[in-house]
Motif scaffolding. Structure first.
Motif, PDB file in Angstrom:
ATOM      1  N   ILE A   3     -12.889  -5.671  -9.589  1.00 33.83           N
ATOM      2  CA  ILE A   3     -13.322  -5.545  -8.201  1.00 33.83           C
ATOM      3  C   ILE A   3     -14.362  -6.620  -7.943  1.00 33.83           C
ATOM      4  O   ILE A   3     -15.364  -6.694  -8.649  1.00 33.83           O
ATOM      5  N   ASN A   4     -14.087  -7.462  -6.966  1.00 38.39           N
ATOM      6  CA  ASN A   4     -15.047  -8.484  -6.547  1.00 38.39           C
ATOM      7  C   ASN A   4     -15.593  -8.098  -5.191  1.00 38.39           C
ATOM      8  O   ASN A   4     -14.836  -7.764  -4.286  1.00 38.39           O
ATOM      9  N   GLU A   5     -16.907  -8.161  -5.070  1.00 35.80           N
ATOM     10  CA  GLU A   5     -17.562  -7.813  -3.813  1.00 35.80           C
ATOM     11  C   GLU A   5     -18.030  -9.067  -3.099  1.00 35.80           C
ATOM     12  O   GLU A   5     -18.637  -9.935  -3.714  1.00 35.80           O
ATOM     13  N   LYS A   6     -17.722  -9.137  -1.814  1.00 41.12           N
ATOM     14  CA  LYS A   6     -18.198 -10.229  -0.962  1.00 41.12           C
ATOM     15  C   LYS A   6     -18.912  -9.615   0.222  1.00 41.12           C
ATOM     16  O   LYS A   6     -18.402  -8.690   0.847  1.00 41.12           O
ATOM     17  N   ILE A   7     -20.085 -10.132   0.525  1.00 36.47           N
ATOM     18  CA  ILE A   7     -20.816  -9.661   1.694  1.00 36.47           C
ATOM     19  C   ILE A   7     -20.626 -10.681   2.802  1.00 36.47           C
ATOM     20  O   ILE A   7     -20.934 -11.858   2.632  1.00 36.47           O
ATOM     21  N   GLU A   8     -20.074 -10.214   3.914  1.00 36.42           N
ATOM     22  CA  GLU A   8     -19.911 -11.052   5.096  1.00 36.42           C
ATOM     23  C   GLU A   8     -20.937 -10.590   6.126  1.00 36.42           C
ATOM     24  O   GLU A   8     -21.688  -9.651   5.870  1.00 36.42           O
ATOM     25  N   SER A   9     -20.964 -11.211   7.272  1.00 38.77           N
ATOM     26  CA  SER A   9     -22.021 -10.940   8.249  1.00 38.77           C
ATOM     27  C   SER A   9     -22.130  -9.468   8.650  1.00 38.77           C
ATOM     28  O   SER A   9     -23.214  -8.918   8.741  1.00 38.77           O
ATOM     29  N   ASP A  10     -20.999  -8.804   8.864  1.00 33.88           N
ATOM     30  CA  ASP A  10     -21.053  -7.431   9.358  1.00 33.88           C
ATOM     31  C   ASP A  10     -20.330  -6.430   8.469  1.00 33.88           C
ATOM     32  O   ASP A  10     -20.148  -5.284   8.842  1.00 33.88           O
ATOM     33  N   LYS A  11     -19.902  -6.864   7.279  1.00 30.52           N
ATOM     34  CA  LYS A  11     -19.139  -5.963   6.416  1.00 30.52           C
ATOM     35  C   LYS A  11     -19.207  -6.409   4.963  1.00 30.52           C
ATOM     36  O   LYS A  11     -19.596  -7.534   4.653  1.00 30.52           O
ATOM     37  N   ILE A  12     -18.777  -5.503   4.108  1.00 30.65           N
ATOM     38  CA  ILE A  12     -18.572  -5.808   2.697  1.00 30.65           C
ATOM     39  C   ILE A  12     -17.079  -5.789   2.455  1.00 30.65           C
ATOM     40  O   ILE A  12     -16.363  -4.912   2.958  1.00 30.65           O
ATOM     41  N   VAL A  13     -16.597  -6.765   1.695  1.00 31.94           N
ATOM     42  CA  VAL A  13     -15.192  -6.821   1.321  1.00 31.94           C
ATOM     43  C   VAL A  13     -15.095  -6.592  -0.183  1.00 31.94           C
ATOM     44  O   VAL A  13     -15.749  -7.290  -0.966  1.00 31.94           O
ATOM     45  N   LEU A  14     -14.296  -5.608  -0.585  1.00 33.79           N
ATOM     46  CA  LEU A  14     -14.000  -5.375  -1.992  1.00 33.79           C
ATOM     47  C   LEU A  14     -12.589  -5.868  -2.257  1.00 33.79           C
ATOM     48  O   LEU A  14     -11.637  -5.384  -1.645  1.00 33.79           O
ATOM     49  N   GLU A  15     -12.466  -6.856  -3.124  1.00 34.27           N
ATOM     50  CA  GLU A  15     -11.148  -7.357  -3.523  1.00 34.27           C
ATOM     51  C   GLU A  15     -10.771  -6.674  -4.831  1.00 34.27           C
ATOM     52  O   GLU A  15     -11.421  -6.870  -5.849  1.00 34.27           O
ATOM     53  N   VAL A  16      -9.717  -5.868  -4.775  1.00 37.14           N
ATOM     54  CA  VAL A  16      -9.310  -5.056  -5.919  1.00 37.14           C
ATOM     55  C   VAL A  16      -8.043  -5.648  -6.524  1.00 37.14           C
ATOM     56  O   VAL A  16      -7.094  -5.963  -5.806  1.00 37.14           O
ATOM     57  N   GLU A  17      -8.037  -5.782  -7.858  1.00 39.54           N
ATOM     58  CA  GLU A  17      -6.849  -6.272  -8.562  1.00 39.54           C
ATOM     59  C   GLU A  17      -6.567  -5.396  -9.758  1.00 39.54           C
ATOM     60  O   GLU A  17      -7.487  -5.022 -10.485  1.00 39.54           O
ATOM     61  N   GLY A  18      -5.295  -5.069  -9.952  1.00 37.37           N
ATOM     62  CA  GLY A  18      -4.883  -4.265 -11.097  1.00 37.37           C
ATOM     63  C   GLY A  18      -4.432  -2.882 -10.671  1.00 37.37           C
ATOM     64  O   GLY A  18      -4.260  -2.593  -9.495  1.00 37.37           O
ATOM     65  N   LYS A  19      -4.247  -2.015 -11.660  1.00 36.54           N
ATOM     66  CA  LYS A  19      -3.811  -0.645 -11.396  1.00 36.54           C
ATOM     67  C   LYS A  19      -5.015   0.226 -11.095  1.00 36.54           C
ATOM     68  O   LYS A  19      -6.046   0.131 -11.755  1.00 36.54           O
ATOM     69  N   VAL A  20      -4.849   1.090 -10.097  1.00 37.65           N
ATOM     70  CA  VAL A  20      -5.867   2.093  -9.808  1.00 37.65           C
ATOM     71  C   VAL A  20      -5.313   3.397 -10.368  1.00 37.65           C
ATOM     72  O   VAL A  20      -4.456   4.033  -9.761  1.00 37.65           O
ATOM     73  N   ASP A  21      -5.787   3.775 -11.551  1.00 38.14           N
ATOM     74  CA  ASP A  21      -5.299   4.976 -12.219  1.00 38.14           C
ATOM     75  C   ASP A  21      -6.476   5.789 -12.727  1.00 38.14           C
ATOM     76  O   ASP A  21      -7.634   5.493 -12.402  1.00 38.14           O
ATOM     77  N   ARG A  22      -6.208   6.801 -13.530  1.00 41.65           N
ATOM     78  CA  ARG A  22      -7.273   7.698 -13.974  1.00 41.65           C
ATOM     79  C   ARG A  22      -8.338   6.970 -14.784  1.00 41.65           C
ATOM     80  O   ARG A  22      -9.493   7.401 -14.821  1.00 41.65           O
ATOM     81  N   LEU A  23      -7.981   5.864 -15.408  1.00 44.66           N
ATOM     82  CA  LEU A  23      -8.947   5.113 -16.213  1.00 44.66           C
ATOM     83  C   LEU A  23      -9.842   4.210 -15.374  1.00 44.66           C
ATOM     84  O   LEU A  23     -10.948   3.867 -15.791  1.00 44.66           O
ATOM     85  N   THR A  24      -9.387   3.820 -14.199  1.00 43.75           N
ATOM     86  CA  THR A  24     -10.135   2.860 -13.378  1.00 43.75           C
ATOM     87  C   THR A  24     -10.662   3.439 -12.071  1.00 43.75           C
ATOM     88  O   THR A  24     -11.426   2.781 -11.373  1.00 43.75           O
ATOM     89  N   THR A  25     -10.260   4.661 -11.758  1.00 43.75           N
ATOM     90  CA  THR A  25     -10.638   5.253 -10.476  1.00 43.75           C
ATOM     91  C   THR A  25     -12.144   5.357 -10.289  1.00 43.75           C
ATOM     92  O   THR A  25     -12.652   5.077  -9.209  1.00 43.75           O
TER      93      THR A  25
END
Length: 99
Positions: A3-25
């Motif tokens: 998960i990469n976080e980017k802060i923009e002027s009015d929001k935060i963007v989370l760029e998610v890569e990979g599987k979202v499963d019980r190990l990564t939730t």
């Protein structure tokens, strides 16, 4: 999963890569809740996610409820077809904001 976080002027963007499963939730849930503490607008870029489990869906539900309680906004972008299908089957597409 990364998960990469980017802060923009009015929001935060989370760029998610990979599987979202019980190990990564937990990692996703923590990132969502932390982002919503910093800012009221959260964009989650799901372009790199091809699988999400029920545990991952629960993390998104918690994020959605947290955003609403703060009069904020959480929305997903670049959602892949396999994940869209899961959202449609589970009914999550009816209350998650997907662009």
């Amino acid at each position: 999963m990364t998960i990469n976080e980017k802060i923009e002027s009015d929001k935060i963007v989370l760029e998610v890569e990979g599987k979202v499963d019980r190990l990564t939730t937990q990692q996703l849930q923590d990132a969502i809740l932390l982002a919503l503490q910093k800012m009221r607008q959260l964009e989650i870029d799901f372009g790199g996610v091809n699988y999400i489990s029920s545990a991952g869906l629960r993390a998104l539900l918690m994020g959605q409820k947290t955003a609403q309680s703060k009069q904020g906004r959480m929305y997903l972008t670049k959602v892949t077809e396999p994940v869209k299908e899961i959202f449609n089957i589970t009914g999550f597409s009816s209350f998650l904001e997907i662009q």
